[in-house]
Motif scaffolding. Structure first.
Motif, mmCIF file in Angstrom:
data_model
loop_
_atom_site.group_PDB
_atom_site.id
_atom_site.type_symbol
_atom_site.label_atom_id
_atom_site.label_comp_id
_atom_site.label_asym_id
_atom_site.label_seq_id
_atom_site.Cartn_x
_atom_site.Cartn_y
_atom_site.Cartn_z
ATOM 1 N N ARG A 1 0.673 -1.229 -0.010
ATOM 2 C CA ARG A 1 0.126 -0.007 -0.071
ATOM 3 C C ARG A 1 0.843 1.263 0.009
ATOM 4 N N ASP A 2 1.899 1.212 0.756
ATOM 5 C CA ASP A 2 2.742 2.499 0.972
ATOM 6 C C ASP A 2 3.796 2.489 -0.223
ATOM 7 N N ARG B 1 -3.300 7.541 -3.029
ATOM 8 C CA ARG B 1 -3.463 7.213 -1.586
ATOM 9 C C ARG B 1 -4.034 8.217 -0.605
ATOM 10 N N ASP C 1 -7.369 8.106 1.534
ATOM 11 C CA ASP C 1 -7.234 8.500 2.911
ATOM 12 C C ASP C 1 -8.181 9.639 3.228
ATOM 13 N N CYS D 1 -10.345 5.317 -3.312
ATOM 14 C CA CYS D 1 -9.874 3.923 -2.635
ATOM 15 C C CYS D 1 -9.880 2.763 -3.789
ATOM 16 N N LEU E 1 -7.285 2.928 -5.782
ATOM 17 C CA LEU E 1 -6.261 2.769 -5.219
ATOM 18 C C LEU E 1 -5.979 0.999 -5.090
ATOM 19 N N ASP F 1 -7.886 -0.555 -2.967
ATOM 20 C CA ASP F 1 -8.063 -0.795 -1.602
ATOM 21 C C ASP F 1 -9.452 -1.180 -1.122
#
Lengths: 239, 168
Positions: free
Chosen positions: A104-105, A112, A116, A207, A210, A212
Motif C-alpha cells: 500500500r505504501d 493514496r 485516506d 480507494c 488505489l 484498496d
C-alpha cells in the motif's frame, strides 16, 4: 526481455491467484492474441506495455515483471478492452489485482492521499466537515442575496425525509464553489426535493483506484447508511 | 443527473432552447467511461445527446468517432490524474485529442469531472483553443439563469451571452 525465459522455474502465483479471484477465471486462457484490445487502448505502448502483452505475461507466469510494471497505474481500467474483446478476457480486473499486489505504501501517493482523505473526512480533497457546510451555506447566501429571482434557492444538508440524495464532487467546494450553483438551480426548477449529507458527501472514490478494497467498501457502506438514515429513496450522482 | 436533465426537458420544467447559439458554435461530448460503458450503457449516452442537442441545437452537435460505449478513454480516470506519470497521461490523451480535433468543435462537454480536468490539460498542453464545459453550465446558459460568476469555463464568446435579466 530479449533473454530466453525459462518458464518451468516460475511459480506463476499471480495467475493462479487472479484466476480464483475473478469470476470464471477472467477468461484468461481464452485470449486468441487478436490484438483488438491493443488497437483501442490509449495506454498501448506506455511503459513498453499493452493489454495483450500484459495478459500474455500473466499467463506465462512472469510475475516479477507483471507485479512491478508501473503500466498498471497508466491503464485507467476504462474497460474499452474487455468491451471490444471477442472472448471477454477481463484485463481491467487483472490490472486491478496487480495494483492490489503493490504494498500500500508504494502505490501512488496522490491516489493514496485522496483515498485516506475520503475515509477520514468524507471527500477526496480532505476539507473538514465544518468547511464543507460553511462553503455550501456561504455560496447559497450569496446567490440568494445577489441574484434576483433566486431568493428561495435551496442547498440543504442532512435534510431528513428528502426523497433525493445528491453527492458532490469534492473539487467544487474547495476550488470553484460557484460551479455548484447551476446544478442547484436546475434541481430547483425540476421541483426535486434533495439533500447533501454533512458526512461522507464526496462523489468520488479513490480507494477504488488505489485497489484498496476495505476502504472502498467502507466509504460505500457509510454513505449508504447515511442515505438510509436520511430516508432518501433515490441517490443522484452528479454526472 | 443526466436522466433528470432529460426528464426535466421532456416535462417542460427546463425550457431549454438553442436560440442563444445563433452563431452556430459547435459542440461535442465526451461519454464518461464509467457512466456509459461500465455502468448504464448506451441508453444514457442517448439521453446525454438528447439533452445536448436540445441545448446547443441539433445542427451544432458533432459526435466523436467512435462514441458511446465504444468511446476511447481520455486518460483522466483510474487515478491517472493523481499519480506521478504525467508525461504518460498526456501521451495517453493524444488519441482523445485527435478525436476532438476531427469534430472541429469549439467546446467539449464533459459530464465527468476527471474528463473535464484531463481534456482541459490536453488542450493546454497541445495548444488547442477548444474549451471544456460541464453540462449544467450550458443548461443554465440556455435558460438565461447563468450568472456572470458561474461562467468559469466558458470562452469569451459566451461570457456575456444570455445573462440573467439582460435577455429579451
Amino acid at each position: 526481455m530479449a533473454d530466453v525465459l525459462s518458464l518451468e522455474e516460475r511459480a506463476a502465483s499471480f495467475r493462479e491467484r487472479v484466476k480464483s479471484a475473478i469470476p470464471g477465471g477472467g477468461n484468461l486462457d481464452m485470449c486468441m492474441l487478436c490484438g483488438t484490445c491493443v488497437s483501442g487502448c490509449p495506454a498501448s505502448g506506455l511503459a513498453g506495455m499493452d493489454p495483450r502483452k500484459f495478459v500474455r505475461m500473466v499467463i506465462l507466469g512472469l510475475d516479477e515483471e507483471v507485479l512491478s510494471t508501473p503500466w498498471v497505474w497508466m491503464c485507467t481500467q476504462c474497460q474499452r478492452c474487455i468491451y471490444a474483446c471477442p472472448m471477454e478476457v477481463d484485463i481491467p480486473k487483472l490490472v486491478y489485482e496487480a495494483r492490489a499486489s503493490w504494498p500500500r505504501d508504494q502505490r501512488p501517493k496522490g491516489i493514496r492521499a485522496s483515498c485516506d482523505h475520503h475515509v477520514q473526512r468524507g471527500g477526496a480533497m480532505g476539507i473538514p466537515k465544518e468547511d464543507w457546510i460553511f462553503v455550501v451555506q456561504d455560496v447559497l447566501a450569496d446567490v440568494r442575496s445577489t441574484q434576483p429571482g433566486w431568493e428561495n434557492l435551496e442547498a440543504p444538508i442532512d435534510k431528513k425525509g428528502a426523497p433525493y440524495y445528491l453527492n458532490q464532487n469534492s473539487r467544487e467546494p474547495v476550488t470553484e464553489p460557484e460551479e455548484m450553483v447551476p446544478l442547484w438551480k436546475i434541481l430547483h426548477l425540476c421541483g426535486i426535493d434533495w439533500t447533501y449529507s454533512s458526512e461522507m458527501w464526496g462523489g468520488e472514490n479513490y480507494c477504488m483506484f488505489l485497489a484498496d478494497d476495505d476502504n472502498w467498501a467502507r466509504i460505500i457502506a457509510q454513505q449508504a447508511r447515511i442515505v438510509d438514515e436520511l430516508g432518501c429513496h433515490t441517490f443522484i450522482e452528479t454526472e | 443527473m443526466i436522466e433528470f436533465y432529460a426528464k426535466g426537458i421532456r416535462e417542460g420544467k427546463l425550457k431549454v432552447n438553442s436560440k442563444w447559439n445563433e452563431a452556430g458554435i459547435k459542440f461535442t461530448v465526451q461519454d464518461p467511461c464509467k457512466l456509459v460503458r461500465q455502468s448504464l450503457g448506451d441508453w444514457i449516452a442517448d439521453e446525454l445527446r438528447f439533452v445536448v442537442k436540445a441545448v446547443v441545437g441539433e445542427e451544432n452537435f458533432v459526435d466523436m468517432v467512435p462514441n458511446k460505449s465504444n468511446n476511447y478513454c481520455c486518460g483522466g480516470g483510474g487515478g491517472f490524474l493523481q499519480n506521478p506519470y504525467v508525461e504518460e497521461r498526456l501521451k495517453f490523451g493524444r488519441l482523445k485529442l485527435e478525436q476532438i480535433d476531427r469534430t472541429g468543435a469549439k467546446y467539449v462537454i464533459t459530464p465527468c469531472h476527471n474528463c473535464h480536468s484531463q481534456i482541459m490539460e490536453l488542450a493546454r498542453h497541445y495548444g488547442r483553443d477548444f474549451k471544456v464545459v460541464h453540462l449544467w453550465t450550458l443548461i443554465c446558459l440556455s435558460l438565461g439563469i447563468l450568472a456572470e460568476n458561474e461562467r468559469l469555463y466558458l470562452g469569451d464568446d459566451l461570457k456575456e451571452c444570455n445573462l440573467p435579466g439582460k435577455h429579451a
